[in-house]
Enzyme design. Sequence first.
Site, PDB file in Angstrom:
ATOM      1  N   HIS A  27       0.918  -0.926   0.204  1.00 63.47           N
ATOM      2  CA  HIS A  27       0.074  -0.027   0.099  1.00 63.47           C
ATOM      3  C   HIS A  27       0.558   1.540  -0.161  1.00 63.47           C
ATOM      4  O   HIS A  27       2.012   0.661   0.022  1.00 63.47           O
ATOM      5  CB  HIS A  27      -0.654  -0.004   1.267  1.00 63.47           C
ATOM      6  CG  HIS A  27      -0.152  -0.053   2.439  1.00 63.47           C
ATOM      7  ND1 HIS A  27       1.161  -0.611   2.767  1.00 63.47           N
ATOM      8  CD2 HIS A  27      -0.203   1.246   3.843  1.00 63.47           C
ATOM      9  CE1 HIS A  27       1.192  -0.591   4.363  1.00 63.47           C
ATOM     10  NE2 HIS A  27       0.988   0.911   4.322  1.00 63.47           N
ATOM     11  N   ASP A  36       0.884   5.831   2.073  1.00 62.71           N
ATOM     12  CA  ASP A  36       0.349   6.104   3.285  1.00 62.71           C
ATOM     13  C   ASP A  36      -0.277   7.036   2.584  1.00 62.71           C
ATOM     14  O   ASP A  36       0.255   7.768   1.744  1.00 62.71           O
ATOM     15  CB  ASP A  36       1.225   6.262   3.863  1.00 62.71           C
ATOM     16  CG  ASP A  36       1.346   5.363   4.401  1.00 62.71           C
ATOM     17  OD1 ASP A  36       1.185   3.706   4.373  1.00 62.71           O
ATOM     18  OD2 ASP A  36       2.686   5.242   5.459  1.00 62.71           O
ATOM     19  N   HIS A  58       4.610   0.282  -0.089  1.00 60.94           N
ATOM     20  CA  HIS A  58       5.832  -0.709   0.978  1.00 60.94           C
ATOM     21  C   HIS A  58       4.877  -1.769   1.214  1.00 60.94           C
ATOM     22  O   HIS A  58       3.061  -1.526   1.058  1.00 60.94           O
ATOM     23  CB  HIS A  58       6.009  -0.015   2.044  1.00 60.94           C
ATOM     24  CG  HIS A  58       4.936   0.824   2.712  1.00 60.94           C
ATOM     25  ND1 HIS A  58       4.390   2.202   2.164  1.00 60.94           N
ATOM     26  CD2 HIS A  58       5.130   0.966   3.837  1.00 60.94           C
ATOM     27  CE1 HIS A  58       3.627   2.381   3.186  1.00 60.94           C
ATOM     28  NE2 HIS A  58       4.147   1.584   3.908  1.00 60.94           N
ATOM     29  N   ARG A 110       8.934  -8.819  14.671  1.00 59.16           N
ATOM     30  CA  ARG A 110       8.671  -7.334  14.145  1.00 59.16           C
ATOM     31  C   ARG A 110       7.531  -6.294  14.970  1.00 59.16           C
ATOM     32  O   ARG A 110       6.530  -6.609  15.595  1.00 59.16           O
ATOM     33  CB  ARG A 110       8.344  -7.851  12.609  1.00 59.16           C
ATOM     34  CG  ARG A 110       8.908  -6.107  12.305  1.00 59.16           C
ATOM     35  CD  ARG A 110       8.679  -5.794  11.037  1.00 59.16           C
ATOM     36  NE  ARG A 110       8.700  -4.549  10.440  1.00 59.16           N
ATOM     37  CZ  ARG A 110       9.569  -3.831   9.952  1.00 59.16           C
ATOM     38  NH1 ARG A 110      10.688  -4.102  10.210  1.00 59.16           N
ATOM     39  NH2 ARG A 110       9.358  -2.200   9.966  1.00 59.16           N
TER      40      ARG A 110
END
Length: 337
Positions: free
Chosen positions: A208, A210, A265, A275
């Site tokens: 996507h 931002d 990204h 993570r």
Amino acid sequence: MVVLSKTSLEQYPCIRNLKQTIFSTEIPMVDLSKPDAKNLIVKACEEFGFFKVINHGVSMKCISLLESEAVKFFSMSIDQKEKAGPANPFGYGNKKIGQNGDIGWVEYLLLTNNQDFNQFKLSPAFGKDSDKLRCLLSEYMSSVKKMGCEILELMASGLNIEENNVFSKLLMDKESDCIFRLNHYPPCPPKSNLNNNENENVIGFGEHTDPQIISLLRSNNTSGLQIRLKDKSWISVPSDHNSFFVNVGDSLQVMTNGRFKSVRHRVLANGFKSRLSMIYFGGPSLNEKIAPLPCLIKGNECLLYREFTWFEYKKSAYATRLSDNRLCHFERIKDSS
Ligand code: GA4
């Protein structure tokens, strides 16, 4: 995060193991204390819409304290975490991303600075630690916002815009619409695909861009983030827990009339380690008008986007799927005459 059986793992989007390795030197790195920072930032925004920042001025102590609180939060039972309220859109979310059917191997906490943290339903989830978290969050948010404004001012100066605060004033506005996101990606081993005999990586957060102006990301030392280059290939970003990563958002792409690219990204689940990332999304106030800046338009260059308010864009963005191109609805129809 609920432990899933192999069959339920099937529902997660995957990609083939692409085996790319990328050397950290290929990701632009900007030292904010150096005089060439503004030119490096402009170059990185044009080429990648993405860069790494060192000497960022955000206290490592504040970062690690917030990280420890986040680790504590995500290690609580699901019932406890759900006391933070459902992410609709702000609160605790597990697997479901947004409201339109996207899922990923991730759980998260989504907060907005438009709401008073005191009103936010942190208390039931955090118990007596909620005041500590509130203080840490507000210290972290203001210090990351300060860094974001500094970066936006360097961008304006690197673009030779006289009015240096043309971008940063949007975040400085007391009504600015900023979002904070804590993402936790539990380890997830790659799936073996019997049909093609290859391993497939489970997607933590699908591809996507931002919607905001700028996103400032800090993660622990677990890899997973990938960015898409202009040639549409994906590269893995080596993790670095001492630095921040900066994404150009759609709104900045519009204001620069496409000169800066909002970076596509995604995050792949790591096979072994969790993570944890914290992302600050800097957006303008809801009634702010977003349009290409006249001072950046050269000669008879066409305006690529029509003017819209951040409210209009946000509303339309939240009705899309994660991987959709959200800016196409705001492109100017070229005059055929
Ligand atoms: C992407 C950037 C931010 O994480 C976010 C996301 C939001 C959400 O998770 O609720 C969205 C996504 C993001 C863009 C399209 C819509 C809305 C999920 C989704 C499918 C908080 C944001 O502002 O936009």
